[in-house]
Design a protein around this motif. Structure first.
Motif, PDB file in Angstrom:
ATOM      1  N   GLU A   9       1.382   6.880  -6.695  1.00 24.90           N
ATOM      2  CA  GLU A   9       0.310   7.894  -7.109  1.00 24.90           C
ATOM      3  C   GLU A   9       0.494   9.387  -6.792  1.00 24.90           C
ATOM      4  O   GLU A   9       0.370  10.202  -7.603  1.00 24.90           O
ATOM      5  CB  GLU A   9      -1.082   7.467  -6.200  1.00 24.90           C
ATOM      6  CG  GLU A   9      -2.256   8.207  -6.529  1.00 24.90           C
ATOM      7  CD  GLU A   9      -2.565   7.938  -8.084  1.00 24.90           C
ATOM      8  OE1 GLU A   9      -3.130   9.063  -8.619  1.00 24.90           O
ATOM      9  OE2 GLU A   9      -2.597   6.861  -8.426  1.00 24.90           O
ATOM     10  N   ALA A  10       1.566   9.458  -5.524  1.00 20.46           N
ATOM     11  CA  ALA A  10       2.031  10.718  -5.287  1.00 20.46           C
ATOM     12  C   ALA A  10       2.686  11.437  -6.646  1.00 20.46           C
ATOM     13  O   ALA A  10       3.021  12.458  -6.844  1.00 20.46           O
ATOM     14  CB  ALA A  10       2.647  10.859  -3.931  1.00 20.46           C
TER      15      ALA A  10
ATOM     16  N   GLU B  77       0.802  -1.384  -0.031  1.00 20.95           N
ATOM     17  CA  GLU B  77       0.094   0.053   0.075  1.00 20.95           C
ATOM     18  C   GLU B  77       0.947   1.356  -0.090  1.00 20.95           C
ATOM     19  O   GLU B  77       0.614   2.236  -0.648  1.00 20.95           O
ATOM     20  CB  GLU B  77      -0.959  -0.069   1.275  1.00 20.95           C
ATOM     21  CG  GLU B  77      -2.297  -0.630   1.102  1.00 20.95           C
ATOM     22  CD  GLU B  77      -3.071  -0.549   2.249  1.00 20.95           C
ATOM     23  OE1 GLU B  77      -3.254   0.786   2.608  1.00 20.95           O
ATOM     24  OE2 GLU B  77      -3.670  -1.498   2.752  1.00 20.95           O
ATOM     25  N   SER B  78       1.989   1.207   0.592  1.00 22.99           N
ATOM     26  CA  SER B  78       2.800   2.421   0.861  1.00 22.99           C
ATOM     27  C   SER B  78       3.502   2.704  -0.617  1.00 22.99           C
ATOM     28  O   SER B  78       3.588   3.782  -1.043  1.00 22.99           O
ATOM     29  CB  SER B  78       3.831   2.214   1.886  1.00 22.99           C
ATOM     30  OG  SER B  78       4.665   1.223   1.605  1.00 22.99           O
ATOM     31  N   GLU B  79       3.835   1.666  -1.328  1.00 26.46           N
ATOM     32  CA  GLU B  79       4.298   2.095  -2.446  1.00 26.46           C
ATOM     33  C   GLU B  79       3.372   2.378  -3.625  1.00 26.46           C
ATOM     34  O   GLU B  79       3.584   3.397  -4.316  1.00 26.46           O
ATOM     35  CB  GLU B  79       4.945   0.688  -3.063  1.00 26.46           C
ATOM     36  CG  GLU B  79       6.260  -0.125  -2.353  1.00 26.46           C
ATOM     37  CD  GLU B  79       6.721  -1.486  -2.842  1.00 26.46           C
ATOM     38  OE1 GLU B  79       5.981  -2.107  -3.483  1.00 26.46           O
ATOM     39  OE2 GLU B  79       7.950  -1.430  -2.831  1.00 26.46           O
TER      40      GLU B  79
END
Length: 168
Positions: A10-11, A3-5
Motif C-alpha cells: 500500500e505504501a 500484514e507487513s507485506e
C-alpha cells in the motif's frame, strides 16, 4: 500475504501515485516553455572558436574575449580521454558582443590564428545531407549475401582478351 507485506504494498502504491502527480505537474509546467526558442536565443549570443591551443584553459580564453563583452560561459570540448579537441564555444551576456568577437577572426592567440564564427543552431533530425540517416538497417531488410571476390570472374577483362573463361 502477511500484514507487513500488505502495508508495504500500500505504501508503494501511494508513492507511485505521488510520483505520477509530480510528473503531471512537471509536464504542465514544461508545456508553457518553448525550449527550441530558448536554445536559439542562446546560440545568437554564442560564437565558435577554432584552432585553440591544446594547453588553453577556459578562463584564459574567456579573458581574451572579455574585451568584446561580458562572457557568461566558456566551453572547450574534450575527447573521451579528457584531452582538448582544439575548439570551443563562448556564450556572451548580450548579443551585441558577437559582432565584436567575429572581428577577432584570424587574430593570434598563444601562437595560433583563431577561427571565430557564429555558433550555428543545431536542428534535431538534421544531419549530413539534411536528412535523418539510420545507423543500421532495419531487421526487416533482407539482403542477399555477397559473393566473394575472385580475380577469375567472367567479367575480368584480362580473361576476356585471352579467350579463357573461368570454371565455376
Amino acid at each position: 500475504m502477511s500484514e507487513s507485506e500488505l502495508r508495504d504494498l500500500e505504501a508503494l502504491r501511494e508513492r507511485i501515485q505521488a510520483l505520477e502527480r509530480e510528473k503531471n505537474e512537471m509536464e504542465n509546467a514544461l508545456s508553457g516553455l518553448d525550449l527550441p526558442d530558448l536554445h536559439a536565443e542562446v546560440d545568437h549570443r554564442s560564437i565558435y572558436v577554432g584552432n585553440v591551443d591544446y594547453e588553453t584553459d577556459p578562463q584564459e580564453l574567456g579573458q581574451y574575449f572579455s574585451e568584446c563583452g561580458l562572457v557568461n560561459r566558456v566551453t572547450i570540448l574534450c575527447d573521451e580521454t579528457g584531452h582538448p579537441k582544439g575548439f570551443g564555444y563562448l556564450e556572451f551576456a548580450e548579443a551585441r558582443a558577437v559582432p565584436k568577437a567575429l572581428r577577432m577572426d584570424g587574430t593570434m592567440f598563444r601562437g595560433r590564428p583563431l577561427k571565430v564564427c557564429e555558433k550555428r543552431t543545431n536542428l534535431p533530425g538534421v544531419g549530413k545531407g539534411g536528412r535523418f540517416r539510420p545507423r543500421r538497417l532495419p531487421s526487416s531488410f533482407d539482403m542477399a549475401p555477397r559473393r566473394r571476390y575472385s580475380p577469375y570472374t567472367p567479367y575480368n577483362p584480362r580473361l576476356r582478351r585471352a579467350g579463357r573463361r573461368p570454371q565455376w
